[in-house]
Design a protein around this motif. Structure first.
Motif, short mmCIF file in Angstrom:
data_model
loop_
_atom_site.label_atom_id
_atom_site.label_comp_id
_atom_site.label_asym_id
_atom_site.label_seq_id
_atom_site.Cartn_x
_atom_site.Cartn_y
_atom_site.Cartn_z
N THR A 90 -8.18 6.49 -0.85
CA THR A 90 -8.13 6.57 0.61
C THR A 90 -6.71 6.59 1.19
N ARG A 91 -5.76 6.00 0.50
CA ARG A 91 -4.38 5.80 0.98
C ARG A 91 -4.35 5.04 2.30
N LEU A 92 -5.32 4.17 2.48
CA LEU A 92 -5.37 3.36 3.71
C LEU A 92 -4.53 2.09 3.61
N SER A 93 -4.05 1.77 2.41
CA SER A 93 -3.42 0.45 2.22
C SER A 93 -2.24 0.18 3.15
N PRO A 94 -1.38 1.14 3.51
CA PRO A 94 -0.30 0.79 4.44
C PRO A 94 -0.84 0.29 5.78
N LYS A 153 -18.70 0.64 -4.73
CA LYS A 153 -17.43 0.59 -5.47
C LYS A 153 -16.24 0.44 -4.51
N LEU A 154 -16.27 1.21 -3.43
CA LEU A 154 -15.16 1.13 -2.47
C LEU A 154 -15.12 -0.26 -1.82
N VAL A 155 -16.30 -0.77 -1.47
CA VAL A 155 -16.33 -2.10 -0.83
C VAL A 155 -15.83 -3.15 -1.83
N GLN A 156 -16.15 -2.94 -3.11
CA GLN A 156 -15.65 -3.89 -4.11
C GLN A 156 -14.11 -3.87 -4.16
N GLU A 157 -13.53 -2.69 -4.04
CA GLU A 157 -12.06 -2.62 -4.04
C GLU A 157 -11.49 -3.30 -2.78
N LEU A 158 -12.17 -3.11 -1.65
CA LEU A 158 -11.73 -3.80 -0.43
C LEU A 158 -11.82 -5.32 -0.63
N ALA A 159 -12.83 -5.72 -1.38
CA ALA A 159 -13.00 -7.16 -1.64
C ALA A 159 -11.90 -7.70 -2.56
N TRP A 160 -11.36 -6.85 -3.45
CA TRP A 160 -10.20 -7.29 -4.26
C TRP A 160 -9.07 -7.69 -3.32
N ARG A 161 -8.90 -6.88 -2.28
CA ARG A 161 -7.83 -7.21 -1.34
C ARG A 161 -8.09 -8.57 -0.68
N GLY A 208 6.90 5.83 -0.56
CA GLY A 208 6.50 4.44 -0.32
C GLY A 208 5.08 4.16 -0.76
N TYR A 209 4.56 4.97 -1.67
CA TYR A 209 3.19 4.80 -2.14
C TYR A 209 3.14 5.03 -3.64
N MET A 210 2.29 4.31 -4.31
CA MET A 210 2.02 4.55 -5.73
C MET A 210 0.54 4.31 -5.99
N HIS A 211 -0.06 5.17 -6.77
CA HIS A 211 -1.49 5.06 -7.11
C HIS A 211 -1.73 3.74 -7.87
N ASN A 212 -2.89 3.13 -7.65
CA ASN A 212 -3.18 1.83 -8.28
C ASN A 212 -3.02 1.86 -9.80
N ARG A 263 0.52 1.79 -10.70
CA ARG A 263 1.13 0.46 -10.52
C ARG A 263 0.85 -0.40 -11.76
N MET A 264 -0.37 -0.25 -12.30
CA MET A 264 -0.72 -1.03 -13.49
C MET A 264 0.11 -0.58 -14.70
N TYR A 265 0.30 0.74 -14.84
CA TYR A 265 1.11 1.24 -15.96
C TYR A 265 2.55 0.71 -15.86
N LEU A 292 5.15 0.88 1.29
CA LEU A 292 4.78 0.73 2.70
C LEU A 292 3.63 -0.27 2.85
N ASP A 293 2.82 -0.37 1.79
CA ASP A 293 1.70 -1.32 1.86
C ASP A 293 2.07 -2.69 1.30
N ALA A 294 3.38 -2.94 1.15
CA ALA A 294 3.82 -4.20 0.54
C ALA A 294 3.04 -5.39 1.07
N ASP A 295 2.38 -6.07 0.18
CA ASP A 295 1.61 -7.24 0.56
C ASP A 295 1.80 -8.24 -0.58
N CYS A 346 -0.32 -11.26 -7.16
CA CYS A 346 -1.53 -11.49 -7.98
C CYS A 346 -1.74 -10.37 -8.98
N SER A 347 -1.47 -9.12 -8.57
CA SER A 347 -1.69 -7.99 -9.49
C SER A 347 -0.68 -8.02 -10.63
N TRP A 348 0.59 -8.30 -10.31
CA TRP A 348 1.58 -8.39 -11.40
C TRP A 348 1.20 -9.50 -12.36
C1 LIG Z 1 1.16 -4.08 -9.94
C2 LIG Z 1 0.38 -3.86 -8.68
C3 LIG Z 1 0.97 -4.11 -7.44
C4 LIG Z 1 0.24 -3.95 -6.25
N1 LIG Z 1 0.85 -4.21 -5.05
C5 LIG Z 1 0.15 -4.05 -3.90
C6 LIG Z 1 0.76 -4.32 -2.64
O1 LIG Z 1 1.92 -4.73 -2.54
N2 LIG Z 1 0.01 -4.09 -1.51
C7 LIG Z 1 -1.28 -3.64 -1.58
O2 LIG Z 1 -1.91 -3.42 -0.52
N3 LIG Z 1 -1.88 -3.42 -2.76
C8 LIG Z 1 -1.22 -3.60 -3.92
N4 LIG Z 1 -1.83 -3.34 -5.12
C9 LIG Z 1 -3.27 -3.00 -5.14
C10 LIG Z 1 -3.60 -1.50 -5.12
O3 LIG Z 1 -2.82 -0.83 -6.07
C11 LIG Z 1 -3.38 -0.85 -3.75
O4 LIG Z 1 -4.01 -1.61 -2.74
C12 LIG Z 1 -3.97 0.57 -3.73
O5 LIG Z 1 -3.42 1.34 -4.76
C13 LIG Z 1 -3.69 1.18 -2.39
O6 LIG Z 1 -3.97 2.56 -2.37
P1 LIG Z 1 -5.23 3.12 -1.59
O7 LIG Z 1 -5.25 2.61 -0.20
O8 LIG Z 1 -5.23 4.60 -1.78
O9 LIG Z 1 -6.39 2.43 -2.41
P2 LIG Z 1 -7.93 2.80 -2.53
O10 LIG Z 1 -8.22 2.94 -3.99
O11 LIG Z 1 -8.32 3.90 -1.66
O12 LIG Z 1 -8.66 1.46 -2.09
C14 LIG Z 1 -9.03 1.17 -0.74
C15 LIG Z 1 -8.45 -0.19 -0.37
O13 LIG Z 1 -8.98 -1.20 -1.21
C16 LIG Z 1 -7.96 -2.17 -1.51
N5 LIG Z 1 -7.68 -2.13 -2.95
C17 LIG Z 1 -7.93 -1.12 -3.81
N6 LIG Z 1 -7.58 -1.47 -5.07
C18 LIG Z 1 -7.09 -2.72 -4.98
C19 LIG Z 1 -6.56 -3.63 -5.93
N7 LIG Z 1 -6.48 -3.32 -7.22
N8 LIG Z 1 -6.12 -4.82 -5.49
C20 LIG Z 1 -6.21 -5.17 -4.17
N9 LIG Z 1 -6.71 -4.35 -3.23
C21 LIG Z 1 -7.15 -3.14 -3.63
C22 LIG Z 1 -6.73 -1.76 -0.74
O14 LIG Z 1 -6.70 -2.44 0.49
C23 LIG Z 1 -6.94 -0.27 -0.54
O15 LIG Z 1 -6.28 0.25 0.57
C24 LIG Z 1 -1.12 -3.51 -6.32
C25 LIG Z 1 -1.70 -3.25 -7.57
C26 LIG Z 1 -0.96 -3.42 -8.73
C27 LIG Z 1 -1.62 -3.12 -10.06
#
Ligand SMILES: Cc1cc2nc3c(=O)[nH]c(=O)nc-3n(C[C@H](O)[C@H](O)[C@H](O)COP(=O)(O)OP(=O)(O)OC[C@H]3O[C@@H](n4cnc5c(N)ncnc54)[C@H](O)[C@@H]3O)c2cc1C
Length: 367
Positions: free
Chosen positions: A34-38, A66-74, A129-133, A136-138, A163-166, A172-174
Motif C-alpha cells: 500500500t505504501r501507506l506507512s508514511p 492478511k492486510l488487517v493482520q499487517e496493520l495489527a503488527w503495527r 525515504g521508503y524501503m519494502h518490508n 528491510r528484513m534482508y 519517511l515512515d520512521a517509527d 521491535c523489527s530490528w
Molecule cells: C528492520 C525493519 C524496520 C522497520 N521500520 C519501520 C519503521 O520505522 N516504520 C514503520 O512504519 N514500519 C517499519 N517496519 C515495518 C514495515 O516494513 C513497514 O511498515 C512497511 O514496509 C511499510 O510499507 P507499506 O505501507 O507499503 O506496507 P504494507 O505492506 O502495505 O502494509 C500496510 C501497513 O501495515 C503495517 N505493516 C505492514 N507490515 C508491517 C510490519 N512488518 N511491522 C509493522 N507494521 C507493518 C504498516 O503500517 C503498513 O503501512 C520495519 C520493518 C523492518 C523489518
C-alpha cells in the motif's frame, strides 16, 4: 523524492486497495503493497481508519484478513513501546548473540554490499525515504546476523532515512530480526532474494544453504564499520504570538492528524524538540515531508524548542496532545486510534495479541 499526497488522493489510494492482490503478492518487490506507512506513522491516518474504509468498500473478512493482520503488527509494536517505555533500546526477550561491534557496516551505508537487490534497495531508501518490508528484513539480517553488528546503530540509520520512521516498529523489527525479540535469528539467502526481488545473482556471500548461514565468518565486504552520527536539521520557528489562547493543540513528528479538533478555534503548534531529534535524528527529506503535511493544517505554527520554552508563550493555556510514548507534556492527553482499543498491555508475542484483535474485529463484522 516522495511526493506528499493531497488528502483526497490519499483517501482514493485507501479505497482502491485490492486486499486479495495484497495478500498474494506483498512479499515481492513488485507486489501490491500500500505504501501507506508514511501517512500512518505521521498520524495522518490510523490503522482503525483504514480498517473502516476497507469495510465500507465491501471487502469481506476473508479478503482483507492478511492486510488487517499487517496493520495489527503495527498496533502490536505500538503496544510494546507503550509498555516497555520510551527508549525501547533494551533487548526485549534475549540479549543479542554473536555481536562483534556496535556500529554499522560501511558497505551498507555506501550501498556496496555486492548483493545487487540490497544495494538497489538502499539507494531507493536514500532516494525515496521508503524501503519494502522484505528488503528491510534482508538489510537488518545482513547487518546483524551476517555482519554481526549490534542492532541499535543500524536501526537508527534506517530510521533516519525513512519517511515512515517509527521507533516502535523500527526497534521491535530490528530486534525481531536479530533474535532479541524472537527465538530465532532471521536469515535470507541469495536464492530467496533472487526469487522475491527479481535478480539472478550467484556466488555471493549469501549464496549458501540455510544450514551454513548461521556459522559463516563475517564476509570481508562487511568487515569495516562506522558509527552512525548525524544531526537533524530542524526548521526555524515561525513567529509565535504570545496569546491568551485557552486551548493549544500540540502536534509533533508522530501526530499530524489534519482532522484533529477540526474547525475548533484553537492555537495549533507543531512542536519540534531538539532534544528528541538529537537522540533520534531524521533526514532532510523527512523534515520536508513533515512540514508539507503540517502546512496542510490551517493555522498551524512551527515551534522548534522544548515544551518548557513553548509554555512561556502561553502561560494561561491548557495544552492538548495525543497519547504517545515519547510525550512528556503536561495538559490534557487524548487517546490515539487503535484497531482494538480494549486489547492493550503486554503480549510477549504477536500471535496471542492478534488472536484477540481479530476476534474483536470479526465480532464487529458479524463473521
Ligand atoms: C528492520 C525493519 C524496520 C522497520 N521500520 C519501520 C519503521 O520505522 N516504520 C514503520 O512504519 N514500519 C517499519 N517496519 C515495518 C514495515 O516494513 C513497514 O511498515 C512497511 O514496509 C511499510 O510499507 P507499506 O505501507 O507499503 O506496507 P504494507 O505492506 O502495505 O502494509 C500496510 C501497513 O501495515 C503495517 N505493516 C505492514 N507490515 C508491517 C510490519 N512488518 N511491522 C509493522 N507494521 C507493518 C504498516 O503500517 C503498513 O503501512 C520495519 C520493518 C523492518 C523489518
Amino acid at each position: 523524492m516522495f511526493a506528499v499526497l493531497p488528502y483526497a488522493e490519499l483517501l482514493s489510494c485507501i479505497d482502491n486497495i485490492d486486499p486479495v492482490a495484497y495478500a498474494r503478492t506483498r512479499n515481492y518487490q513488485t507486489g501490491s503493497v500500500t505504501r501507506l506507512s508514511p501517512y500512518i506513522s505521521r498520524g495522518v491516518v490510523s490503522t482503525r481508519f483504514i480498517f473502516d474504509r476497507l469495510r465500507a468498500a465491501g471487502h469481506t473478512w476473508k479478503e482483507m484478513e492478511k492486510l488487517v493482520q499487517e496493520l495489527a503488527w503495527r498496533d502490536y509494536f505500538q503496544r510494546v513501546w507503550q509498555v516497555r517505555g520510551p527508549s525501547l533500546v533494551e533487548e526485549l526477550k534475549h540479549p543479542q548473540q554473536h555481536i562483534v561491534h556496535g556500529e554499522i557496516p560501511v558497505a551498507v551505508v555506501n550501498a556496496v554490499t555486492g548483493i545487487q537487490a540490497i544495494d538497489e534497495g538502499i539507494f531507493g531508501l536514500y532516494r525515496e525515504g521508503y524501503m519494502h518490508n522484505h528488503m528491510r528484513m534482508y538489510v537488518a539480517s545482513v547487518c546483524c546476523n551476517i555482519g554481526r553488528a549490534h542492532w541499535l546503530q543500524p536501526a537508527r540509520w534506517m530510521y533516519y532515512h525513512l519517511l515512515d520512521a517509527d521507533w516502535g516498529s523500527n526497534a521491535c523489527s530490528w530486534q525481531w530480526v536479530c533474535g532479541a525479540f524472537s527465538n530465532k535469528r532471521y536469515f535470507a539467502n541469495q536464492e530467496n532474494i533472487n526469487r522475491f526481488f527479481g535478480t539472478a545473482q550467484q556466488h555471493t556471500f549469501l549464496d549458501l544453504p540455510y544450514e551454513a548461514m548461521e556459522h559463516i565468518p563475517v564476509p570481508d565486504v562487511l568487515s569495516r564499520s562506522t558509527p552512525f552520527m548525524v544531526d537533524a536539521l530542524l526548521p526555524a520557528s515561525d513567529e509565535i504570538a504570545s496569546a491568551h489562547s485557552e486551548k493549544v493543540l500540540l502536534y509533533n513528528w508522530y501526530n499530524l492528524d489534519p482532522f484533529w479538533h477540526k474547525d475548533e478555534p484553537c492555537t495549533r503548534i507543531l512542536l519540534l524538540e531538539p532534544e528528541i531529534f538529537g537522540r533520534y535524528p531524521i533526514a532532510p527529506h523527512s523534515v520536508a515531508f513533515m512540514l508539507q503535511l503540517a502546512r496542510a493544517i490551517p493555522g498551524l505554527r512551527v515551534f522548534t524548542g522544548s515544551f518548557a520554552e513553548l509554555k512561556q508563550y502561553f502561560p494561561h493555556a491548557r495544552f492538548y496532545y495525543k497519547e504517545h510514548p515519547w510525550n512528556h507534556y503536561d495538559g490534557c492527553e487524548e487517546p490515539r486510534d487503535w484497531l482494538a482499543p480494549g486489547v492493550n498491555g503486554w503480549y510477549p508475542g504477536f500471535f496471542p495479541y492478534w488472536t484477540k484483535v481479530s476476534a474483536v474485529l470479526q465480532k464487529e463484522l458479524n463473521v
